[in-house]
Design a protein around this motif. Structure first.
Motif, PDB file in Angstrom:
ATOM      1  N   UNK A   1       0.861  -1.181   0.000  1.00 39.09           N
ATOM      2  CA  UNK A   1       0.000   0.000   0.000  1.00 39.09           C
ATOM      3  C   UNK A   1       0.898   1.231   0.000  1.00 39.09           C
ATOM      4  N   UNK A   2       0.559   2.223  -0.806  1.00 35.73           N
ATOM      5  CA  UNK A   2       1.496   3.327  -1.030  1.00 35.73           C
ATOM      6  C   UNK A   2       1.563   4.331   0.108  1.00 35.73           C
ATOM      7  N   UNK A   3       0.599   4.294   1.035  1.00 32.45           N
ATOM      8  CA  UNK A   3       0.668   5.218   2.174  1.00 32.45           C
ATOM      9  C   UNK A   3       0.040   4.590   3.407  1.00 32.45           C
ATOM     10  N   UNK A   4       0.364   5.155   4.532  1.00 31.76           N
ATOM     11  CA  UNK A   4      -0.085   4.655   5.824  1.00 31.76           C
ATOM     12  C   UNK A   4      -1.568   4.964   6.018  1.00 31.76           C
ATOM     13  N   UNK A   5      -2.403   3.930   5.904  1.00 39.29           N
ATOM     14  CA  UNK A   5      -3.847   4.101   6.085  1.00 39.29           C
ATOM     15  C   UNK A   5      -4.374   3.356   7.307  1.00 39.29           C
ATOM     16  N   UNK A   6      -3.488   2.781   8.101  1.00 36.71           N
ATOM     17  CA  UNK A   6      -3.901   2.160   9.351  1.00 36.71           C
ATOM     18  C   UNK A   6      -4.085   0.652   9.263  1.00 36.71           C
ATOM     19  N   UNK A   7      -4.050   0.020  10.440  1.00 35.51           N
ATOM     20  CA  UNK A   7      -4.125  -1.440  10.521  1.00 35.51           C
ATOM     21  C   UNK A   7      -5.451  -1.972   9.997  1.00 35.51           C
ATOM     22  N   UNK A   8      -6.563  -1.290  10.314  1.00 34.15           N
ATOM     23  CA  UNK A   8      -7.877  -1.766   9.866  1.00 34.15           C
ATOM     24  C   UNK A   8      -7.939  -1.835   8.345  1.00 34.15           C
ATOM     25  N   UNK A   9      -7.435  -0.796   7.679  1.00 32.62           N
ATOM     26  CA  UNK A   9      -7.444  -0.794   6.219  1.00 32.62           C
ATOM     27  C   UNK A   9      -6.520  -1.875   5.669  1.00 32.62           C
ATOM     28  N   UNK A  10      -5.354  -2.064   6.302  1.00 31.22           N
ATOM     29  CA  UNK A  10      -4.424  -3.103   5.850  1.00 31.22           C
ATOM     30  C   UNK A  10      -5.056  -4.482   5.972  1.00 31.22           C
ATOM     31  N   UNK A  11      -5.754  -4.735   7.078  1.00 34.86           N
ATOM     32  CA  UNK A  11      -6.424  -6.022   7.242  1.00 34.86           C
ATOM     33  C   UNK A  11      -7.519  -6.213   6.196  1.00 34.86           C
ATOM     34  N   UNK A  12      -8.250  -5.150   5.905  1.00 36.05           N
ATOM     35  CA  UNK A  12      -9.301  -5.246   4.901  1.00 36.05           C
ATOM     36  C   UNK A  12      -8.711  -5.583   3.530  1.00 36.05           C
ATOM     37  N   UNK A  13      -7.621  -4.921   3.169  1.00 30.34           N
ATOM     38  CA  UNK A  13      -6.977  -5.215   1.894  1.00 30.34           C
ATOM     39  C   UNK A  13      -6.458  -6.648   1.856  1.00 30.34           C
ATOM     40  N   UNK A  14      -5.914  -7.109   2.970  1.00 28.10           N
ATOM     41  CA  UNK A  14      -5.452  -8.490   3.038  1.00 28.10           C
ATOM     42  C   UNK A  14      -6.590  -9.483   2.907  1.00 28.10           C
ATOM     43  N   UNK A  15      -7.727  -9.189   3.551  1.00 30.40           N
ATOM     44  CA  UNK A  15      -8.885 -10.077   3.471  1.00 30.40           C
ATOM     45  C   UNK A  15      -9.426 -10.144   2.050  1.00 30.40           C
ATOM     46  N   UNK A  16      -9.431  -9.019   1.358  1.00 29.44           N
ATOM     47  CA  UNK A  16      -9.915  -8.998  -0.021  1.00 29.44           C
ATOM     48  C   UNK A  16      -8.964  -9.745  -0.961  1.00 29.44           C
ATOM     49  N   UNK A  17      -7.676  -9.735  -0.630  1.00 32.44           N
ATOM     50  CA  UNK A  17      -6.701 -10.450  -1.466  1.00 32.44           C
ATOM     51  C   UNK A  17      -6.636 -11.933  -1.145  1.00 32.44           C
TER      52      UNK A  17
END
Length: 416
Positions: A114-130
């Motif tokens: 991810x190109x910028x710091x958007x927080x752990x919740x967003x990172x987990x969401x992106x991981x779940x979608x992937x």
């Protein structure tokens, strides 16, 4: 016999922690003797009819120093079919490059940048979608999973269609200071016992964000993690249970974590936890006044009383301080804050609580009894920091303007 207002304040301030300690002890021991004592050894998890493909999500922000340990333990899981997805959330160090180098070596590992710091919740969401699996196990970027942890968590998630999540058993890795040793006692005699007791009456206040497993269907129904909450783990726990999903606790799913060993680091961490609790109460508290959600009432009442206790203690401190500078009526005058026989009893209850935890936790950690000496300082360290973080968290949350995204802040990882 007439009692003064100060008498009732002291009665509540004294009996609340003592009653809760006995509540946690009785619930924890009941859970242990009913569900754990004769269960399988953690290195021999129960067999499953099938072993569904599982995704292990690891959100990372500036974790280059911990990646080898964390990913080494993640990739060494004794589970037949899984993938590891590391989400690099706008790290400013060598995390991204290190992840790419590890992915080139390990075919199970995939990396999402991810190109910028958007927080752990967003990172987990992106991981779940992937992820390619219905079952997700999530750990922090500095955590080390015990080799059978994934098996234990997936076993729970596949045991029933309404199991939405399972929380594991964090253990402290760094113990080089008094604060580190106190947290060993805390995670065994307080956090572990609370989760066991809460499972007995049906609902858990929060999963452990450092190690948790989820059914993706359940996450999709509630909209995944909220990126505007200080503690995404408390919020996701409440929303899952409000949607009538069950959350299990699995003490055999061990995860070794780094914790703050400085007062400043511990204060920042516990203030964030306290603020997260207040945020969840304000956002979801009113929705609990519904008969269909009655199983959450125990969690709600327990939390409200903990906040009330903090402000009762504040009132006692204020009255004592005022009594030193102005003449207060005898009914409001407090002579001293120093613990007398009340303090001795609470200290004994604390030791009894930790002794109870030794009965349970000796299954999961060798020589945990060596920390028994340090637990005598636990009431002063834990109750005081809980008191003052709650006092600060409530007004801080109430004065918060609107909803803002909760981004990463690298925590204190202790003295190593």
């Amino acid at each position: 016999m007439d009692h003064t207002p100060v008498y009732y304040l002291f009665q509540f301030a004294f009996f609340y922690p003592m009653v809760m300690a006995f509540f946690w002890m009785s619930g924890g021991l009941y859970y242990f003797f009913r569900r754990e004592r004769k269960s399988r050894d953690r290195n021999d998890p129960p067999p499953m009819d099938e072993y569904p493909f599982t995704s292990l999500l690891i959100p990372c922000h500036n974790e280059s120093d911990n990646l080898d340990d964390t990913l080494g333990a993640a990739l060494a899981q004794r589970y037949p079919d899984f993938e590891v997805i590391a989400i690099n959330d706008g790290s400013g160090d060598a995390t991204g490059a290190r992840l790419d180098a590890l992915a080139a070596i390990h075919p199970r590992l995939r990396v999402v940048h991810l190109d910028r710091n958007l927080g752990k919740a967003n990172a987990l969401r992106m991981g779940a979608l992937a992820a390619r699996s219905e079952y997700l196990v999530c750990i922090d970027g500095d955590a080390m999973l015990e080799e059978h942890a994934m098996h234990w968590m997936v076993w729970h998630l596949t045991s029933g269609p309404r199991v939405g999540a399972v929380t594991g058993n964090p253990r402290i890795r760094n113990r080089s200071t008094l604060l580190g040793r106190l947290q060993v006692a805390e995670f065994s005699s307080i956090i572990g016992m609370i989760k066991r007791a809460q499972r007995v009456y049906g609902r858990i206040f929060t999963i452990s964000g450092v190690i948790a497993g989820f059914r993706r269907t359940a996450l999709h129904r509630i909209g995944y993690w909220a990126d505007d909450m200080v503690t995404e783990d408390i919020d996701i726990s409440w929303r899952l249970q409000l949607d009538h999903w069950d959350i299990r606790y699995e003490p055999n799913a061990l995860c070794f974590i780094l914790m703050p060993e400085t007062l400043r680091g511990l204060w920042k961490q516990r203030l964030r936890w306290a603020q997260g609790g207040v945020e969840v109460l304000l956002r979801h508290g009113m929705s609990l006044f519904n008969w269909r959600k009655r199983r959450m009432w125990g969690v709600l009442v327990e939390y409200i009383f903990s906040v009330l206790w903090a402000y009762v203690m504040l009132l006692i401190i204020v009255l004592w301080a005022l009594g030193k500078v102005v003449d207060l009526p005898p009914s409001l005058y407090i002579q001293t804050l120093l613990p007398q026989w009340h303090g001795v009893i609470l200290a004994l209850v604390c030791l009894l609580q930790f002794a109870s935890s030794l009965i349970i936790d000796r299954r999961y950690e060798i020589n945990i009894g060596r920390n028994y000496f340090w637990v005598i300082w636990y009431p002063m360290a834990y109750w005081l920091i809980s008191l003052f973080t709650t006092l600060v968290a409530l007004p801080k949350t109430l004065l918060k303007r609107g909803r803002t995204r909760a981004t990463w802040v690298s925590p204190d990882r202790g003295i190593r």
